[in-house]
Each structure stands twice: as structure tokens, then as C-alpha cells.
Design an enzyme around this catalytic site. Structure first.
Site, mmCIF file in Angstrom:
data_model
loop_
_atom_site.group_PDB
_atom_site.id
_atom_site.type_symbol
_atom_site.label_atom_id
_atom_site.label_comp_id
_atom_site.label_asym_id
_atom_site.label_seq_id
_atom_site.Cartn_x
_atom_site.Cartn_y
_atom_site.Cartn_z
ATOM 1 N N CYS A 260 67.735 10.617 146.769
ATOM 2 C CA CYS A 260 68.436 10.027 147.687
ATOM 3 C C CYS A 260 70.094 10.479 147.741
ATOM 4 O O CYS A 260 70.530 11.104 148.610
ATOM 5 C CB CYS A 260 68.424 8.334 147.773
ATOM 6 S SG CYS A 260 66.655 7.724 148.044
ATOM 7 N N ILE A 261 70.679 9.897 146.720
ATOM 8 C CA ILE A 261 72.006 10.006 146.911
ATOM 9 C C ILE A 261 72.592 11.574 147.011
ATOM 10 O O ILE A 261 73.758 11.801 147.728
ATOM 11 C CB ILE A 261 73.245 9.421 145.528
ATOM 12 C CG1 ILE A 261 72.614 8.133 145.582
ATOM 13 C CG2 ILE A 261 74.508 9.302 145.793
ATOM 14 C CD1 ILE A 261 72.516 6.902 146.682
#
Ligand code: NAD
Length: 428
Positions: A260-261
């Protein structure tokens, strides 16, 4: 009610189980036949999802899986949780969403609700996905079928984090779409947060992840600045977080990892260009965070140098391959980058991770496929010139590590609880 969850990974599987737990019948669909078979045998392939939970739902006939996408016709709602990576030019790759759309569209029946959960840029649901669904089904979104976006907020390995208890943001293509999506999630999730559109919901998820990326970059930069001044960033964060308002702790590390990040913010960067907008915070955070492995490598060089050794020819053990503690997910893990940087400079690199006994083939690091975690024992650990802590799994015995290792570079402050061996620990 019967629903279908498409994509049975870290997001789709817990969601499917939560619906099944609330007596909704769930048909899981995935292109990966191995996962489908394991579910139907009541087995788990994700460390933090207990085998028993899947087995119970399968036995109770509330959950089964298939690779046959025509079976979406059995479902009143279809929830899509497929990957959204970046391509090799670091641009959004929504091909998994579009493929899913094409696969399900011919089998959609009137009145079905389709919800996208994959993290993506604003416009994916009501432009890209809507178009393939309308083309393939010969029906109109908002008229013949309902369409919505609701981002997942999964926090793997956080025992307190239960799908049912995490408030869920929901945006619909029309007001009726929103109402249908609220009714669906209301069966399984305690708190729903309706927003005005699919785009607002997509943008909410991106804000959450960009917030993390930027704040992690900030503490990573401060780690370098304070480090040069002889101030320990970890001590400073511990002190700052006693402030009862207006501060939230973020922690530095060897670089960003996970699905994600490191990825999601760049979905917005790409889309923003269409509107002549620049995402400077995102770019800067990306630059700082991706520079971290290089910084760690310099600390490794310094630590070895102090012992009159060079990186070339030294044996280095990376402790922790997963991108964060207590999970078996090593996607985008900075440990791979560290392994590559050190190997390129002639180090002999191994890793230890009880949750990743063997490295699976990856697109980015195919040369590491098949490599196995070393054993955890004194002779093995002591045989390395240096141990580099990249992930602080709580199952690791850091006192033993302190006793056994010749030299430790610690990117996670994992050795804070073993002050007796401070002399051989280099914070990075
Ligand atoms: N992992 C997390 O903690 C997390 C948290 C929030 C949001 N997300 C987002 O959720 C989405 C899914 O992430 P994930 O971590 O569950 O990924 P994952 O790789 O664990 O799971 C995706 C699943 O989709 C399947 N799949 C791939 N292509 C498919 C297709 N065409 N049709 C059907 N199935 C297909 C894969 O086989 C896999 O089982 C991503 O957009 C991610 O950014 C992930």
C-alpha cells in the site's frame, strides 16, 4: 443473501470470512486455483487468518471458492478486492480490476451491486470499471445494476483490528447505489461512513495512505538530521508522544514496504497530471523513503569498517524479510533492496525470517527466489560478520541475538530492550 468476493488475498479473505460469520453466504472467486482449493479444504494460506475460521465457514456452507467467474450470476452483490500495483514505469496498473470487470460483466444480473475495494485513483470506479461493466453486460450502471466504491482498511497482524469494528467508508455512483452498498455492508460492519461519491471514497483511502507515507518520510528525515547532531530519534519520539493532543507517533525504518504505502500515493500523482496538478509532498516523501536503504547500507559499511572489514567479502544476515513485524507479507519489502545493495557490493547475504521460510518468485527480485531462511541458533548467527535488523518480529529473541551476534545494525530500535550489548549495536 449470497454475495461474491473476487480476489481472496489479504483483503478479500478476511472480508469474506466476516460476511460468512454474519450468516451471509459467500462465494469467493479467484484466478489462483491453489488458493481456491485450499479454501474449499478449509485451509488458510495467510499467517494471521486462523485455519479454524475458514474451516468453520466452509463446513457451515457459508463460504466456498471457485475459479468459475460465470457463478457471479448466483450473487446479489460482488465485491472486488484484486491487486492494484504500479507497472515498471511506476504508473498505476488497474489491469486486474479491468480483467475482473470483463470476467464478471457477462454474468451480471439486473439489480446486482458491484463494489470495488482495491485502492486506486479517483475515477476508477465510475469511469474505468463502469465502462467495462456496461460494455460487457449491456446494462447501465445506476439503472440496471448498482455500483460503489468502499476502501478496505485492513491492518494485518494487529490483533485489535477486526474487520467488523473498523468503520467503513462507502461512496455510490448514485444515491440508490449508495443505499444498496450501505445495506450490504451494514450486515457485516458496525459503523459505516457514507460519502457523496465513489471518487470521494477513493480519495479518502488515498489521503489515509499518503498521510502515512509523508509522516514516515518526516521521521526518516529527522532520523538523519538528529543523528548528525548526536540525538536519538527514538528517544525523541517516545518523549513527543506523551503530548496528549496534536501529535501522533510515526517511526523511522529501513524504507517503505508492503502493498500500500509505497504504491498508492503514486496513483494520485499519475491522475493529478490529467488536471495539471502536482503532488509535491508525495514525490518528496517518496524520494526520502526510497533513499533509506542507501542510508542503512552506509551504516553497515561504517559498522564493518570499525571492525576493519569491508562490505565486500563480509557475511551479512538480514533479520526480517517481511515488510513489517509479525506478518508473512514481504511484498515491496525494503529487505530485498538491502539484500540487493549489499550483494552488489560483494557481501555474502542471507536472511532469517520465521514467517518467510523460503522466498517465492517475485517480479522485482526474481534472483532471490528459492533462497531459504537460515536457522536460528548460536553457531549460525555468530558466523555472520554483521546482523542487520530490518524487521522487528516480536517472536525473535533479541537477548540471544545480542549474545550471539558479532555486530548489529538496528533500523527498528529492536535492541532497545537489551542495553547490555549496546557497544555492538549501530542504530540506522
Ligand atoms: N494488504 C493490505 O493490507 C491492504 C489494505 C488495504 C487495501 N489494500 C488494497 O486491496 C487490494 C488487494 O490487496 P491484497 O493485499 O488483498 O492483494 P493480494 O495479492 O493479497 O490478493 C489479491 C488476490 O486477487 C487475486 N487476483 C488477481 N487477479 C485477479 C483477477 N483478475 N480476478 C480474480 N482474482 C484475481 C489474486 O490471486 C489474489 O488472491 C489492493 O488494491 C490493495 O492496495 C490492501
Amino acid at each position: 443473501m449470497k454475495i461474491s468476493v473476487v480476489g481472496l488475498g489479504y483483503v478479500g479473505l478476511p472480508l469474506a470470512i466476516q460476511f460468512a460469520r454474519e450468516n451471509v453466504t459467500v462465494l469467493g472467486l479467484d484466478v489462483d486455483a491453489a488458493k481456491v482449493n485450499m479454501i474449499n479444504q478449509g485451509r488458510s494460506y495467510i499467517k494471521h487468518i486462523a485455519q479454524g475460521t475458514i474451516a468453520e465457514a466452509v463446513r457451515g456452507k457459508r463460504f466456498c471458492a471457485s475459479t468459475d467467474f460465470s457463478r457471479v450470476k448466483e450473487a446479489e452483490a460482488v465485491i472486488i478486492c484484486v491487486p492494484t500495483p504500479l507497472n515498471k514505469n511506476r504508473e498505476p496498473d488497474i489491469s486486474f480490476i479491468l480483467e475482473t470487470g470483463r470476467a464478471i460483466a457477462p454474468h451480471l444480473t439486473k439489480g446486482t451491486l458491484v463494489v470495488l475495494e482495491s485502492t486506486t485513483y479517483p475515477g476508477t470506479t465510475d469511469e474505468d470499471l463502469r465502462m467495462v461493466l456496461e460494455e460487457g453486460s449491456d446494462m447501465k450502471a445506476g439503472v440496471d445494476f448498482h455500483l460503489a466504491f468502499s476502501p478496505e482498511r485492513e491492518d494485518p497482524a494487529n490483533q485489535q483490528s477486526k474487520v467488523k469494528l473498523i468503520p467503513k467508508v462507502v461512496g455510490g455512483y448514485t444515491q440508490a447505489c449508495l443505499e444498496h452498498a450501505m445495506a450490504l455492508y451494514g450486515k457485516a460492519i458496525d459503523t459505516l461512513v457514507p460519502v457523496s461519491s465513489c471518487r470521494a471514497a477513493e480519495a479518502t483511502k488515498l489521503l489515509e495512505n499518503i498521510f502515512r507515507s509523508v509522516n514516515i518520510a518526516l521521521v526518516n528525515e529527522l532520523k538523519l538530521v538528529y543523528g548528525a547532531m548526536g540525538i536519538d530519534i527514538w528517544e525523541v519520539i517516545e518523549a513527543a508522544k506523551t503530548k496528549p493532543f496534536g501529535f501522533m507517533p510515526f517511526y523511522p525504518g529501513p524504507g517503505l514496504g508492503g502493498h500500500c504505502i509505497p504504491i498508492d500515493p503514486f496513483y494520485l500523482t499519475w491522475k493529478a497530471r490529467e488536471f495539471n496538478q502536482h503532488t509535491r509532498f508525495i514525490e518528496l516523501a517518496g524520494e526520502i523513503n526510497t533513499g533509506m536503504p542507501e542510508h542503512v547500507m552506509h551504516r553497515v559499511a561504517d559498522a564493518l569498517n570499525e571492525r576493519q572489514k569491508a562490505i565486500k567479502g563480509s557475511r551479512v544476515l538480514i533479520l526480517g524479510l517481511a515488510y513489517k513485524p509479525n506478518v508473512d507479507d514481504e511484498r515491496e519489502s525494503p529487505s530485498y533492496v538491502l539484500m540487493s545493495l549489499l550483494s552488489e557490493r560483494g557481501a555474502e547475504v542471507d536472511y532469517y525470517d520465521p514467517y518467510v521460510p523460503v522466498i517465492k518468485p517475485t517480479r522485482e527480485h526474481p534472483h532471490f527466489a528459492g533462497k531459504q531462511s537460515v536457522e536460528w541458533n548460536q553457531a549460525t548467527i555468530a558466523s555472520f560478520d554483521l546482523v542487520l535488523i530490518a524487521t522487528n518480529h516480536s517472536c525473535v529473541n533479541y537477548e540471544e541475538l545480542g549474545d550471539w551476534a558479532q555486530c548489529i545494525v538496528d533500523t527498528r530500535n529492536a535492541m532497545a530492550g537489551v542495553p547490555a550489548v549496546r557497544a555492538k549495536v549501530w542504530k540506522a
